[in-house]
Write an enzyme that holds these catalytic residues in place. Structure first.
Site, PDB file in Angstrom:
ATOM      1  N   GLU A 220       1.534   6.715 -13.447  1.00 13.01           N
ATOM      2  CA  GLU A 220       0.607   5.684 -12.949  1.00 13.01           C
ATOM      3  C   GLU A 220      -0.755   5.763 -13.636  1.00 13.01           C
ATOM      4  O   GLU A 220      -1.782   5.547 -12.993  1.00 13.01           O
ATOM      5  CB  GLU A 220       0.422   5.818 -11.441  1.00 13.01           C
ATOM      6  CG  GLU A 220       1.667   5.508 -10.642  1.00 13.01           C
ATOM      7  CD  GLU A 220       1.394   5.379  -9.150  1.00 13.01           C
ATOM      8  OE1 GLU A 220       0.403   5.944  -8.671  1.00 13.01           O
ATOM      9  OE2 GLU A 220       2.187   4.706  -8.470  1.00 13.01           O
ATOM     10  N   GLU A 289       9.270   3.500  -8.073  1.00 17.37           N
ATOM     11  CA  GLU A 289       8.915   3.999  -6.733  1.00 17.37           C
ATOM     12  C   GLU A 289       8.901   2.864  -5.727  1.00 17.37           C
ATOM     13  O   GLU A 289       7.962   2.063  -5.695  1.00 17.37           O
ATOM     14  CB  GLU A 289       7.533   4.681  -6.751  1.00 17.37           C
ATOM     15  CG  GLU A 289       7.515   6.012  -7.453  1.00 17.37           C
ATOM     16  CD  GLU A 289       6.170   6.736  -7.316  1.00 17.37           C
ATOM     17  OE1 GLU A 289       5.433   6.491  -6.335  1.00 17.37           O
ATOM     18  OE2 GLU A 289       5.858   7.540  -8.216  1.00 17.37           O
TER      19      GLU A 289
HETATM   20  C1  GAL Z   1       2.395   6.999  -6.077  1.00 15.68           C
HETATM   21  C2  GAL Z   1       2.566   8.266  -6.889  1.00 15.68           C
HETATM   22  C3  GAL Z   1       3.506   9.218  -6.200  1.00 15.68           C
HETATM   23  C4  GAL Z   1       3.121   9.377  -4.755  1.00 15.68           C
HETATM   24  C5  GAL Z   1       3.108   8.019  -4.093  1.00 15.68           C
HETATM   25  C6  GAL Z   1       2.751   8.046  -2.634  1.00 15.68           C
HETATM   26  O1  GAL Z   1       1.281   6.316  -6.453  1.00 15.68           O
HETATM   27  O2  GAL Z   1       3.071   7.959  -8.160  1.00 15.68           O
HETATM   28  O3  GAL Z   1       3.483  10.444  -6.864  1.00 15.68           O
HETATM   29  O4  GAL Z   1       1.888   9.967  -4.697  1.00 15.68           O
HETATM   30  O5  GAL Z   1       2.172   7.228  -4.720  1.00 15.68           O
HETATM   31  O6  GAL Z   1       3.638   8.806  -1.946  1.00 15.68           O
END
Ligand code: GAL
Length: 881
Positions: A220, A289
């Protein structure tokens, strides 16, 4: 060569790697022996020849490429469902079960970060044992016949301490993380190369016949790139180039990296990614994600994302051209020891994920998503081999139709209205669409799945408390009650002071995160004629700190505790204290509760005291900030490792069956039996204050039953409709954010287990319990028109309630059953106006004493004619025993 061919090869080649595989090897032999007894020699020889040919081919590399539509594996387009499971957030004994539960849930790929600070303990000194045995984890995934996405980072965020980067790197002179900085780039490249070489050595990349189909560099970064000014873009481009130079033979990804250079694929992270498009027409649309829940911080509520909304987001993504979607997290697990990021992230990283922290499928979430995956997979061919035709069916209703040259047709109909259900016409058939839902029609005719209709069973989990049992090996056995041994730390400097300084030092720069604790001590003189002494009033202590938490002691007595709020670490307070005439020892125990894990320049965020004053002296406020302070890093018990087998005897424990209650700075030790049964275990710490726990030297982690405020909004029932955000559907207002702390079963011996607790504030150790996580029952509620997976039209409606008790248990009674118009939720169903009186006996007949059963909503089973105008449902709750 397809991946599933590969998996068989690996199963056979890697049988020495785990207990599981050992068992499998035995099975192979048993099978072979049976074969011998029945088959002729010729047949056997022929089979052996076939087998050896098979193995010779199956270790071959396979090719992973991509085009604008999807990943292409050995020439075949792939629609992939992926699941994040982080290896250090569980224990090796749990890995095969977690991976298997994911596979049964319709998952094709396991995704994990690589945790740099868990591996490179000091520059060039690596660790890959225990929970950090990355190779073993990847091979378990391979053995299950699944793919793997390796997110090397090595910055990961992930609610993990310091975002995964080793703390020592912050102290290498001249280092600035995640920017165009030579020391950082140098160490990052070394680590990435080390991991890549390790994977190559073990032949784990797809290009070598292994399961790894993609790898990630950074995490990110695009969201913060501009904040790093001139260092931002060059660093991102360097990271991509450095990754490509590793020659891993599979594609690289960068998530939330809008400028990812070809051929690196930029991917999306969010609660919804249907509107996302990669930065080139040659790259597939991938979602790294999708958050099916959220993490927790000590003192905050418990967030939940409803399964209907997760399914909606996934279906919309595939409807709009996505081809790979990953749940972050599918199993969140536990931040054991001091691995949680911060500040304040809980030891539990349950995440409300489809597999709960303890490794059990979370139902109905896991089951609903499994059905969703089945439905999407039925559309795979049409989706990946045609361009969609978009048809608007209303202001907020649309269908995407995928029709390929072979005539295969699949359609996704969405109702994006977050309030109103809709009836629409599509190809002369009318469809009822619940609000905020997607219907999936693998043949463009029949709805096999609607994201808002949850038919999967719900499970009722409970934590069954077990008193700690004194172990047979413990001297306390004859007392029938548990004997605790106690060691109380001194408040302030123990042993020799580390250093003396005028004013304050930064907490993290001093401890370098080797411990949570730093003592700041000084003394204050009080004249015997001081007014507050004469009046019997109390002076006030005024403290300001960058965080994260603090206990203030005066003359060895705890006066006050304070901490930052929620996710904000700085705090200040004003609180009365007791001072005596003469010299007063002031000992302030400053604590970190997990280091910052994300945000631009996060590694520079400090902690610790910035101002200490005492108000109430006749000659005005005393500002102690400029006094001489004496410092000590860590606790004596930590220093002497009294929680580990070889350090247990380093202090004089006092043995007692009535340990002191409300005793600050107390170490407690007990020798206990393993709790009965084989259910997962949580340590119930509701009667304790704050501290750390260990079992047999293994770090359970930080405990802190800090309560969530009652002033925040919590919900009994979540309205799944509309966009989700972490605060939308929370529970637990007024309750401890985390009461139970996972102690993996594999850490227990049958008896002689050493439980050690360090309590900072004071609690009641006699109330500590092991709780067994039990599924005591399951429920399901299904309506007559519930979609079924039978694509062939049938005369009979086959809507079905399926129920399954966890392993080692059976359906022991039917607590509730009603065919008609039942209402309510699992655990509190009630009969409606319409109720078939035979409901219970029908369900009993099909289900009693079975591990699992399926009750069809058919005419044979139920009186479908009664109350004819209403749509009927069957609600069932059974007890598992
Ligand atoms: C994203 C990040 C993850 C985790 C998630 C929230 O932005 O890439 O590593 O932190 O948020 O759980």
């Amino acid at each position: 060569m397809t991946h599933s061919d590969c998996k068989i090869d690996v199963q056979c080649n890697n049988t020495h790697h785990s207990l599981e595989s050992g068992r499998e090897e035995k099975e192979h032999w048993r099978l072979a022996m049976k074969l011998c007894s029945v088959a002729s020699l010729a047949t056997l020889l022929f089979s052996l020849l076939l087998l050896s040919l098979f193995f010779a081919f199956s270790s071959a590399a396979y090719n992973v490429t991509y085009d604008r539509r999807s990943l292409i594996i050995d020439g075949q387009r792939k629609l992939l469902i992926s699941a994040s499971i982080h290896y250090p957030r569980s224990v090796p004994a749990m890995w095969p079960g977690l991976v298997q539960t994911a596979k049964e849930g319709g998952i094709d790929v396991i995704e994990t970060y690589v945790f740099w600070n868990g591996h490179e303990l000091s520059p060039g000194k690596f660790y890959f044992g225990g929970r950090y045995d990355l190779v073993k984890f990847v091979k378990i995934v391979q053995k299950a016949g699944m793919y793997l996405i390796l997110r090397i980072g090595p910055f990961v965020a992930g609610e993990w301490n310091f975002g995964g980067v080793p703390v020592w790197l912050h102290y290498v002179p001249g280092t600035v993380f995640r920017t165009n900085n030579e020391p950082f780039k140098n160490y990052m490249q070394k680590f990435m190369t080390f991991i890549v070489n390790l994977m190559k050595q073990e032949k784990l990349f797809a290009s070598q016949g292994g399961p790894i189909i993609m790898a990630q560099v950074e995490n990110e970064y695009g969201d913060t790139e501009s904040i790093y000014g001139d260092g931002g873009k060059p660093y991102a481009m360097w990271a991509a180039k450095m990754a490509l130079s590793q020659n891993i033979g599979v594609p690289w990804i960068m998530c939330q990296q809008y400028d990812a250079p070809d051929p690196v694929i930029n991917t999306c992270n969010s609660f919804y990614c249907d509107q996302f498009n990669p930065n080139s027409l040659n790259k597939p649309k991938m979602w790294t994600e999708n958050w099916p829940g959220w993490f927790k911080t000590f003192g905050a509520r418990d967030p939940h994302r409803p399964p209907e909304d997760i399914a909606y987001s996934v279906a919309r993504f595939f409807q709009k051209g996505g081809s790979l979607q990953n749940y972050y997290m599918y199993h969140g697990g536990t931040n054991f020891g001091r691995t949680s990021g911060g500040p304040f992230i809980t030891t539990s990283y349950d995440y409300d994920a489809p597999i709960d922290e303890y490794g059990l499928a979370r139902l109905p979430k896991w089951g609903h998503l499994k059905e969703l995956h089945n439905a999407i997979k039925l559309c795979e061919h049409a989706l990946l081999n045609s361009e969609p035709t978009l048809l608007s069916l209303g202001p907020l209703q649309e269908v995407d139709i995928y029709e390929d040259t072979s005539g295969a047709c699949s359609a996704f109909i969405a109702n994006m209205d977050d309030k109103n259900d809709k009836i629409i016409e599509f190809r002369n058939v009318s469809y009822q669409l619940p609000a905020w839902s997607v219907s999936i029609l693998p043949d463009c005719k029949k709805v096999v799945f609607n994201t808002a209709k949850v038919g999967s069973q719900t499970s009722i989990a409970e934590m069954v408390p077990e008193k700690l049992q004194p172990s047979v090996t413990s001297p306390a056995k004859d007392l029938k009650s548990l004997k605790w041994e106690v060691f109380v730390e001194k408040a302030g400097i123990w042993g020799e002071a580390d250093f003396v300084r005028n004013g304050f030092v930064d907490h993290i720069n001093t401890t370098k995160d080797t411990t949570d604790y730093l003592w700041y001590t000084t003394s204050v003189q009080v004249d015997e004629n001081e007014e507050f002494l004469r009046k019997g009033s109390q002076p006030m202590l005024l403290v300001e700190s960058k965080g994260h938490a603090l206990h203030a002691f005066v003359n060895q007595k705890l006066q006050v505790s304070a901490s930052g709020n929620g996710t904000v670490s700085p705090f200040k307070f004003r609180s009365p204290i007791s001072l005596k005439a003469g010299k007063n020892e002031i000992a302030l125990l400053s604590m970190t509760v997990g280091l910052q894990n994300a945000g631009p320049y996060y590694e520079w965020v400090g902690a610790g005291l910035t101002s200490v004053k005492i108000e109430g002296f006749s000659n005005g406020i005393k500002d102690l900030s400029t006094y001489t302070w004496t410092y000590k890093t860590g606790l004596q018990g930590e220093h002497l490792s009294i929680y580990k087998a070889d350090g247990l005897n380093n202090v004089n424990w006092v043995s007692t069956s009535e340990p002191p209650e409300k005793q600050p700075l107390a170490w407690y030790k007990a020798v206990v039996d393993a709790p009965p049964g084989d259910e997962p275990i949580g340590l119930d710490m509701i009667h304790m204050g704050k501290g750390l726990a260990w079992l047999n030297g293994e770090e359970v982690g930080r405990y802190w039953p800090r309560k969530a405020s009652t002033h925040e909004a919590c919900v009994d029932k979540c309205d799944y409709r509309g966009k989700f955000s972490p605060n939308k559907c929370s529970t637990g207002c007024g309750e401890p954010t985390q009461r139970w702390y996972h102690v993996p079963r594999s850490w227990f011996k049958p008896s002689g287990n050493i439980l050690v607790i360090f309590e900072e504030i004071g609690g009641d150790p006699t109330q500590i319990r092991f709780s067994r996580r039990k599924i005591k029952g399951v429920c399901a509620l299904v309506s007559e028109d519930h979609p079924s997976f039978e694509l062939e039209p049938r005369l009979e409606d086959k809507a079905t309630v399926t129920l399954k008790c966890p392993r080692n248990s059976r359906i022991s009674s039917v607590k509730f059953a009603s065919f008609g118009t039942p209402t309510g939720m699992c655990g509190s169903y009630t009969k409606g106006d319409c109720h078939d009186p035979d409901s219970t006996s029908v369900v009993e007949k099909v289900c009693l004493n079975k591990k699992e059963c399926a009750v069809e909503l058919t005419e044979q089973n139920f009186n479908k004619g009664s109350c004819s105008s209403t749509e009927k449902k069957l609600a069932v709750e059974v007890v598992c025993g």
